[in-house]
Write a protein that holds these residues in place. Structure first.
Motif, PDB file in Angstrom:
ATOM      1  N   VAL A 105      -9.101   5.044   3.217  1.00 28.42           N
ATOM      2  CA  VAL A 105      -8.759   6.332   4.218  1.00 28.42           C
ATOM      3  C   VAL A 105      -8.317   7.339   3.577  1.00 28.42           C
ATOM      4  N   LEU A 106      -8.674   8.604   4.209  1.00 30.73           N
ATOM      5  CA  LEU A 106      -8.346   9.766   3.530  1.00 30.73           C
ATOM      6  C   LEU A 106      -7.030  10.356   4.003  1.00 30.73           C
ATOM      7  N   MET A 107      -6.020  10.508   3.033  1.00 29.62           N
ATOM      8  CA  MET A 107      -4.646  11.067   3.623  1.00 29.62           C
ATOM      9  C   MET A 107      -4.388  12.249   2.607  1.00 29.62           C
ATOM     10  N   SER A 108      -3.377  13.139   2.933  1.00 34.97           N
ATOM     11  CA  SER A 108      -3.003  13.972   2.260  1.00 34.97           C
ATOM     12  C   SER A 108      -1.163  14.116   2.499  1.00 34.97           C
ATOM     13  N   ARG A 109      -0.523  14.968   1.758  1.00 36.87           N
ATOM     14  CA  ARG A 109       0.689  15.139   1.706  1.00 36.87           C
ATOM     15  C   ARG A 109       1.029  16.566   2.581  1.00 36.87           C
ATOM     16  N   ARG A 110       1.938  16.541   3.315  1.00 40.75           N
ATOM     17  CA  ARG A 110       2.328  17.698   4.125  1.00 40.75           C
ATOM     18  C   ARG A 110       3.259  18.459   3.460  1.00 40.75           C
ATOM     19  N   SER A 111       3.242  19.781   3.827  1.00 39.39           N
ATOM     20  CA  SER A 111       4.120  20.848   3.062  1.00 39.39           C
ATOM     21  C   SER A 111       5.716  20.370   2.982  1.00 39.39           C
ATOM     22  N   ASP A 112       6.213  20.542   2.214  1.00 43.63           N
ATOM     23  CA  ASP A 112       7.614  20.435   2.115  1.00 43.63           C
ATOM     24  C   ASP A 112       8.345  21.423   3.141  1.00 43.63           C
ATOM     25  N   GLN A 113       7.761  22.549   3.417  1.00 42.21           N
ATOM     26  CA  GLN A 113       8.539  23.377   4.323  1.00 42.21           C
ATOM     27  C   GLN A 113       7.949  23.243   5.692  1.00 42.21           C
ATOM     28  N   ALA A 114       7.327  22.232   6.007  1.00 42.48           N
ATOM     29  CA  ALA A 114       6.479  22.000   7.445  1.00 42.48           C
ATOM     30  C   ALA A 114       7.824  21.871   8.305  1.00 42.48           C
ATOM     31  N   ARG A 115       7.692  22.181   9.557  1.00 41.41           N
ATOM     32  CA  ARG A 115       8.607  21.828  10.499  1.00 41.41           C
ATOM     33  C   ARG A 115       8.461  20.522  11.175  1.00 41.41           C
ATOM     34  N   PHE A 116       7.191  19.830  10.874  1.00 42.74           N
ATOM     35  CA  PHE A 116       7.124  18.550  11.307  1.00 42.74           C
ATOM     36  C   PHE A 116       6.665  17.704  10.204  1.00 42.74           C
ATOM     37  N   ALA A 117       7.419  16.716  10.025  1.00 41.10           N
ATOM     38  CA  ALA A 117       6.889  15.415   9.033  1.00 41.10           C
ATOM     39  C   ALA A 117       6.821  16.211   7.658  1.00 41.10           C
ATOM     40  N   ALA A 118       7.733  17.084   7.322  1.00 43.99           N
ATOM     41  CA  ALA A 118       7.610  17.589   5.925  1.00 43.99           C
ATOM     42  C   ALA A 118       7.631  16.720   4.954  1.00 43.99           C
ATOM     43  N   GLY A 119       6.778  16.575   3.892  1.00 52.13           N
ATOM     44  CA  GLY A 119       6.514  15.943   2.757  1.00 52.13           C
ATOM     45  C   GLY A 119       5.870  14.594   3.019  1.00 52.13           C
ATOM     46  N   HIS A 120       5.442  14.206   4.224  1.00 45.48           N
ATOM     47  CA  HIS A 120       5.067  12.981   4.787  1.00 45.48           C
ATOM     48  C   HIS A 120       3.650  12.859   4.114  1.00 45.48           C
ATOM     49  N   TYR A 121       3.066  11.674   3.997  1.00 43.41           N
ATOM     50  CA  TYR A 121       1.507  11.573   3.712  1.00 43.41           C
ATOM     51  C   TYR A 121       1.034  11.110   5.240  1.00 43.41           C
ATOM     52  N   VAL A 122       0.031  11.872   5.450  1.00 40.10           N
ATOM     53  CA  VAL A 122      -0.676  11.862   6.891  1.00 40.10           C
ATOM     54  C   VAL A 122      -2.134  11.768   6.840  1.00 40.10           C
ATOM     55  N   PHE A 123      -2.619  11.600   8.081  1.00 36.86           N
ATOM     56  CA  PHE A 123      -3.959  11.739   8.413  1.00 36.86           C
ATOM     57  C   PHE A 123      -4.386  13.363   8.806  1.00 36.86           C
ATOM     58  N   PRO A 124      -5.426  14.071   8.440  1.00 39.83           N
ATOM     59  CA  PRO A 124      -5.472  15.465   8.864  1.00 39.83           C
ATOM     60  C   PRO A 124      -5.690  15.411  10.402  1.00 39.83           C
ATOM     61  N   GLY A 125      -5.057  16.488  11.013  1.00 38.17           N
ATOM     62  CA  GLY A 125      -5.017  16.757  12.502  1.00 38.17           C
ATOM     63  C   GLY A 125      -3.849  17.946  12.776  1.00 38.17           C
ATOM     64  N   GLY A 126      -3.999  18.235  13.903  1.00 37.93           N
ATOM     65  CA  GLY A 126      -2.893  19.063  14.405  1.00 37.93           C
ATOM     66  C   GLY A 126      -2.875  19.536  15.911  1.00 37.93           C
TER      67      GLY A 126
END
Length: 565
Positions: A43-64
């Motif tokens: 499965v494809l994942m990526s790391r969210r920005s450390d400055q994100a308001r939500f789930a900063a630095g977490h590995y997630v699936f793409p979406g929004g």
């Protein structure tokens, strides 16, 4: 429905859950651990920005989040006939977000070719997607996104989303290129490998991501998962493989999340309906656990194979009304029994009645000693209520109350000067687990005290001759009617946490019983001259062998039921 006046905590309105969509891109990749030619799902994942308001630095699936534009131009999407307007909105949002964040585009040419890497690279991610796709002769492929799960964020979280998780194969010829603003480090990973990395502290994942990875790990290939999802849509379009709004609790000082199928979920829904993290989970016998202002649970220190974490004694009432004690527990210690002492301390000794749901040895023996303690404290001796044990009861389950309960009888704790603060327990005779078993309905708050007839975390043993499967099933059906007609919201069992969704609980229990009876029937047909021990080995092959002696009791009850006894 539970009175708000009896809730333990001041309620607050949870943050609204904003609509969003997530895409899980899957591929089959070589499996280095399984030999040449073997593959596994990734499965494809990526790391969210450390400055994100939500789930900063977490590995997630793409979406929004879903945009207003995602609800438009559905006529321009490739779609399945059964996809609804809402589903197309979510699909369009998932495709758009995947393109913006990961550079993955679910779009095809008229001849079926997927958008090439060069075509994807030519798209300006900051501009509307549909016009750019149209210019390239591409159509968004909403038809290849399949519903997997739907997650609604726990109510105590300040930023919440309501998120369908949609599944698609990775388009051929494309590679993920993160925007390096919101998302970083694209990662193809086997679900079990991702879970191990999270356990090792190499990556951080949110609860819904972890659960999704756990469930994806059960599928060896992409097609194996798609076969399940596609079959589900044929049977029931729009159905999810699972959906959840997790609830949080404090366990050993740390916040943990629980889904609807887990044993603690119902208790969290009762104690903290708005999702606040006030309730601590974990079994102990030293202190009563407040469930409502007028309901406490004190668990006896008699945990074991047959009793789970211990037998629950319930204290109904308050300082103004006095208390009714339900199931005072097992035979007390000769001197200063701690369980009875804790009941006295929690009630201040102001016990107006003692009710035993049935005569089994972990429920009724504490009644008379508790009654004596109340009298010794200088208070009026409370009446011990229940039904006398039948002649079929075992030697260790003999019980005679002071007064016999009647089906439909109401035991009431009146609040002086405030009728709305009273507490009324209505008796429901429910033979089956034991001939003298009763349940109790707290009418003002929509609670069912189920004794041993319905448990949380285990199945009730029906032990002939005092136990009777025909009566047990009939009582279950009657309890379903009681719950529906009385708007019962929760079941409080004698063993385990509070249960929510009573009608679903009862339906599941009925289905389990009938499925087990079918296995017993098959075992009897397979070994017509067999012994009950032979039949247990067949019908309870899915149960640990150490539990077969206990399972044999219920098997005999099923045999009687099958034979019409």
């Amino acid at each position: 429905m539970t009175r708000t006046s009896q809730l333990l905590h001041v309620q607050r309105e949870p943050a609204p859950a904003r609509a969003a969509a997530t895409a899980l891109f899957l591929r089959d990749a070589p499996d280095p651990d399984a030999g040449p030619g073997a593959t596994r799902l990734e499965v494809l994942m990526s790391r969210r920005s450390d400055q994100a308001r939500f789930a900063a630095g977490h590995y997630v699936f793409p979406g929004g989040a879903v945009d207003a534009s995602d609800a438009q131009h559905h006529d321009l999407l490739a779609r399945r006939t059964a996809q609804t307007t809402e589903e197309l909105t979510y699909a369009q949002a998932a495709i758009r977000e995947s393109m913006e964040e990961m550079g993955v585009l679910l779009a095809r040419h008229a001849d079926g070719r997927w958008a090439s890497q060069a075509e994807v690279a030519s798209i300006d991610r900051s501009q509307p997607l549909l016009p750019q796709c149209a210019a390239l002769g591409l159509t968004l492929a909403a038809d290849v996104l399949w519903p997997l799960a739907r997650w609604t964020a726990a109510q105590e979280i300040p930023i919440r989303f309501d998120v369908p998780f949609l599944v698609a194969r990775m388009p051929q010829g494309q590679e993920a290129v993160t925007d390096d603003t919101e998302q970083f480090e694209p990662l193809w990973v086997h679900p079990a490998q991702a879970l191990q990395r999270a356990a090792d502290g190499q990556m951080t994942v949110m609860f819904p991501t972890r659960v999704t990875l756990e469930r994806l790990a059960a599928y060896p290939t992409v097609q194996a998962l798609l076969d399940v999802l596609q079959a589900l849509q044929q049977v029931q379009p729009g159905q999810w493989l699972w959906q959840s709004m997790p609830r949080g609790a404090v366990v050993n000082g740390e916040v943990r999340r629980f889904m609807e199928h887990e044993t603690a979920y119902g208790e969290l829904a009762l104690v903290c309906p708005d999702g606040q993290l006030h309730h601590a989970l974990g079994w102990q016998s030293a202190q009563p656990v407040p469930l409502l202002k007028n309901v406490q649970r004190l668990t006896a220190d008699n945990g074991g194979t047959m009793t789970g974490p211990g037998t629950n004694t319930y204290l109904v009432g308050d300082a103004e009304t006095g208390y009714i004690v339900i199931d005072p527990g097992p035979r007390p210690q000769p001197q200063d029994d701690p369980h009875l002492s804790r009941i006295m301390a929690a009630t201040g000794g102001d016990i107006r009645a003692i009710v035993c749901t049935h005569s089994h040895a972990d429920h009724s023996p504490g009644a008379a000693p508790l009654q004596a303690l109340v009298a010794q404290a200088g208070r009026s001796k409370p009446v011990i209520w229940g039904l006398s044990s039948a002649c079929t009861a075992r030697a260790g389950s003999q019980f005679t109350p002071d007064q016999e309960l009647q089906d439909g009888q109401v035991l009431r704790l009146a609040h002086p000067g405030d009728p709305a603060g009273s507490h009324s327990l209505r008796v429901v005779h429910t033979p089956g687990h034991a001939a003298n078993h009763v349940c109790l309905v707290l009418e003002e708050d929509g609670l069912l005290f189920s004794g041993d007839h319905i448990l949380n975390g285990s199945t009730t043993v029906v032990d002939p001759p005092d136990g009777n499967m025909r009566l047990y099933l009939a009582s279950l059906a009657m309890l379903a009617q009681v719950c529906e007609q009385g708007e019962i919201g929760f079941i409080l069992p004698a063993h385990g946490y509070v249960l929510a969704q009573p009608l679903q609980v009862i339906a599941k229990l009925q289905a389990h019983r009938m499925a087990r009876e079918e296995k017993v029937r098959q075992a009897m047909a397979q070994a017509p001259d067999g012994t009950p021990e032979d039949w247990v080995a067949i019908a309870y092959a899915d149960t640990p062998e150490r539990l077969w002696p206990v399972a044999k009791r219920s098997l005999l009850a099923h045999v009687e039921h099958i034979r019409g006894m």
